[in-house]
Motif scaffolding. Structure first.
Motif, PDB file in Angstrom:
ATOM      1  N   LEU A 135      49.680  74.515  68.344  1.00 45.26           N
ATOM      2  CA  LEU A 135      49.587  73.945  67.006  1.00 45.26           C
ATOM      3  C   LEU A 135      50.669  74.581  66.136  1.00 45.26           C
ATOM      4  N   ASN A 136      51.596  73.775  65.672  1.00 46.20           N
ATOM      5  CA  ASN A 136      52.668  74.253  64.803  1.00 46.20           C
ATOM      6  C   ASN A 136      52.332  73.927  63.355  1.00 46.20           C
ATOM      7  N   VAL A 137      52.214  74.962  62.532  1.00 41.74           N
ATOM      8  CA  VAL A 137      51.849  74.753  61.127  1.00 41.74           C
ATOM      9  C   VAL A 137      53.110  74.390  60.349  1.00 41.74           C
ATOM     10  N   SER A 138      53.253  73.117  60.067  1.00 48.36           N
ATOM     11  CA  SER A 138      54.351  72.624  59.246  1.00 48.36           C
ATOM     12  C   SER A 138      53.856  72.594  57.801  1.00 48.36           C
ATOM     13  N   SER A 139      53.981  71.486  57.121  1.00 46.62           N
ATOM     14  CA  SER A 139      53.654  71.394  55.702  1.00 46.62           C
ATOM     15  C   SER A 139      53.835  69.945  55.280  1.00 46.62           C
ATOM     16  N   THR A 140      53.328  69.603  54.101  1.00 46.81           N
ATOM     17  CA  THR A 140      53.732  68.315  53.534  1.00 46.81           C
ATOM     18  C   THR A 140      55.233  68.301  53.304  1.00 46.81           C
ATOM     19  N   HIS A 181      49.936  69.691  58.820  1.00 42.67           N
ATOM     20  CA  HIS A 181      50.717  69.601  57.586  1.00 42.67           C
ATOM     21  C   HIS A 181      49.836  69.849  56.366  1.00 42.67           C
ATOM     22  N   PRO A 182      49.632  71.124  56.019  1.00 38.78           N
ATOM     23  CA  PRO A 182      48.853  71.413  54.816  1.00 38.78           C
ATOM     24  C   PRO A 182      49.623  71.052  53.547  1.00 38.78           C
ATOM     25  N   GLY A 183      48.871  70.630  52.546  1.00 41.46           N
ATOM     26  CA  GLY A 183      49.430  70.461  51.211  1.00 41.46           C
ATOM     27  C   GLY A 183      49.225  71.729  50.415  1.00 41.46           C
ATOM     28  N   PRO A 184      48.927  71.620  49.117  1.00 40.84           N
ATOM     29  CA  PRO A 184      48.698  72.822  48.309  1.00 40.84           C
ATOM     30  C   PRO A 184      47.391  73.507  48.730  1.00 40.84           C
ATOM     31  N   PRO A 188      47.889  83.469  49.366  1.00 40.38           N
ATOM     32  CA  PRO A 188      48.831  84.341  48.650  1.00 40.38           C
ATOM     33  C   PRO A 188      50.186  83.685  48.400  1.00 40.38           C
ATOM     34  N   MET A 189      50.617  82.774  49.277  1.00 39.83           N
ATOM     35  CA  MET A 189      51.909  82.113  49.105  1.00 39.83           C
ATOM     36  C   MET A 189      51.940  81.219  47.873  1.00 39.83           C
ATOM     37  N   THR A 190      50.794  80.648  47.493  1.00 38.94           N
ATOM     38  CA  THR A 190      50.731  79.733  46.358  1.00 38.94           C
ATOM     39  C   THR A 190      50.100  80.372  45.126  1.00 38.94           C
ATOM     40  N   ALA A 191      49.943  81.695  45.135  1.00 35.45           N
ATOM     41  CA  ALA A 191      49.218  82.389  44.062  1.00 35.45           C
ATOM     42  C   ALA A 191      49.839  82.168  42.686  1.00 35.45           C
ATOM     43  N   GLY A 192      51.142  81.944  42.616  1.00 33.23           N
ATOM     44  CA  GLY A 192      51.798  81.764  41.329  1.00 33.23           C
ATOM     45  C   GLY A 192      51.798  80.337  40.817  1.00 33.23           C
ATOM     46  N   MET A 193      51.216  79.413  41.561  1.00 30.84           N
ATOM     47  CA  MET A 193      51.212  78.000  41.170  1.00 30.84           C
ATOM     48  C   MET A 193      49.946  77.670  40.388  1.00 30.84           C
ATOM     49  N   ALA A 204      42.072  66.225  43.389  1.00 29.02           N
ATOM     50  CA  ALA A 204      42.872  66.989  42.437  1.00 29.02           C
ATOM     51  C   ALA A 204      42.461  68.462  42.392  1.00 29.02           C
ATOM     52  N   ARG A 205      42.699  69.149  43.496  1.00 23.97           N
ATOM     53  CA  ARG A 205      42.437  70.593  43.556  1.00 23.97           C
ATOM     54  C   ARG A 205      43.248  71.184  44.708  1.00 23.97           C
ATOM     55  N   PHE A 206      43.365  72.491  44.716  1.00 26.59           N
ATOM     56  CA  PHE A 206      43.934  73.171  45.861  1.00 26.59           C
ATOM     57  C   PHE A 206      42.936  73.129  47.021  1.00 26.59           C
ATOM     58  N   GLY A 207      43.463  73.008  48.228  1.00 25.71           N
ATOM     59  CA  GLY A 207      42.615  73.132  49.392  1.00 25.71           C
ATOM     60  C   GLY A 207      42.343  74.588  49.710  1.00 25.71           C
ATOM     61  N   THR A 208      41.446  74.821  50.642  1.00 28.93           N
ATOM     62  CA  THR A 208      41.122  76.181  51.051  1.00 28.93           C
ATOM     63  C   THR A 208      41.658  76.437  52.457  1.00 28.93           C
ATOM     64  N   PRO A 209      41.940  77.694  52.789  1.00 28.28           N
ATOM     65  CA  PRO A 209      42.347  78.005  54.157  1.00 28.28           C
ATOM     66  C   PRO A 209      41.317  77.552  55.188  1.00 28.28           C
TER      67      PRO A 209
END
Length: 249
Positions: A135-140, A181-184, A188-193, A204-209
């Motif tokens: 499983l390769n973790v890419s992104s949106t 492909h995770p979104g937001p 810790p990587m998105t802590a400043g957003m 309309a929310r951040f997802g969880t790990p």
């Protein structure tokens, strides 16, 4: 019987965030898990929390020798590796003009080259196991473009393409290879957003790990007719922009 009983998983970037959630999910389903990360204190703490079925290795995913040591350690402690989650990644902001060559190459090295090294390292072990799942973790960012994230976008599109090539190369060995492909996601990587990032999404929310980890578990255990495929966990972010009901030009 649990869905991953007898399986050995190797998770990169496994000390926190999405990686740690995957470690917990796989261990709960019976897998023995090798956790790798450059964050030694957090990685060792997670190993202690999981217990006897987990081992931690301090590892730089861009180092071929570190990969060999992690796979050898997994085989020595638990047996051949049958699951690999290439989750380690970094993000650097900067426009095409602003990003210096060293930064661009570092992002590509960690996010793309590191995943290639990982797949290359585990294939002999997976053959010994009779097959496996990568499983390769890419992104949106592997599905669409983002401003001031050129290096990250390039790495994640590259990982999506590499996944498809690997799926073709490894099919005869009964190794499935898929990208997630995770979104937001709240890590810790998105802590400043702030919440404006997700305001126009259908969800309309951040997802969880943990939501990403549940998808990874599904991909590893249930998606048995899928390889070279993209699985998206993004709250609908790549669907398009929301238009408010009743709005007028």
């Amino acid at each position: 019987m649990k869905s991953l009983d007898g399986k050995v998983a190797l998770v990169t970037g496994g000390a926190r965030g999405i990686g740690a959630a995957v470690v917990h999910a796989f261990a709960a389903e019976g897998a023995s898990v090798v956790i790798t990360d450059v964050l030694e204190d957090e990685g060792r703490a997670l190993q202690e929390k999981i217990g006897a079925t987990a081992r931690f290795y301090a590892k730089d995913v861009t180092d071929e020798a570190d990969w060999a040591a992690a796979v050898t350690g997994a085989e020595r402690e638990f047996g051949p590796v049958s699951l690999l989650v290439n989750n380690a990644g970094i993000l650097e902001f900067g426009s095409i003009e602003e990003t210096d060559p060293r930064t661009f190459r570092r992002v590509i090295d960690v996010n793309l080259f590191g995943a290639w090294l990982g797949m290359r390292a585990v294939v002999p072990s997976m053959r010994h196991a009779g097959g496996g799942v990568i499983l390769n973790v890419s992104s949106t960012a592997g599905l669409m473009g983002y401003a001031v994230l050129g290096a990250y976008v390039a790495s994640k599109w590259g990982l999506r393409g590499l996944t498809k090539a690997a799926a073709l190369d490894l099919a005869a060995d009964h190794i499935r290879v898929c990208s997630i492909h995770p979104g937001p996601i709240s890590t810790p990587m998105t802590a400043g957003m702030d919440d404006s990032v997700t305001a126009d999404q259908p969800i309309a929310r951040f997802g969880t790990p943990e939501e990403v980890a549940r998808m990874a578990l599904f991909m590893a255990t249930e998606a048995t007719y899928s390889t070279g495929s993209e699985f998206v966990v993004d709250g609908g972010a790549t669907t398009g922009s929301m238009v408010l009901a009743g709005s007028e030009d």
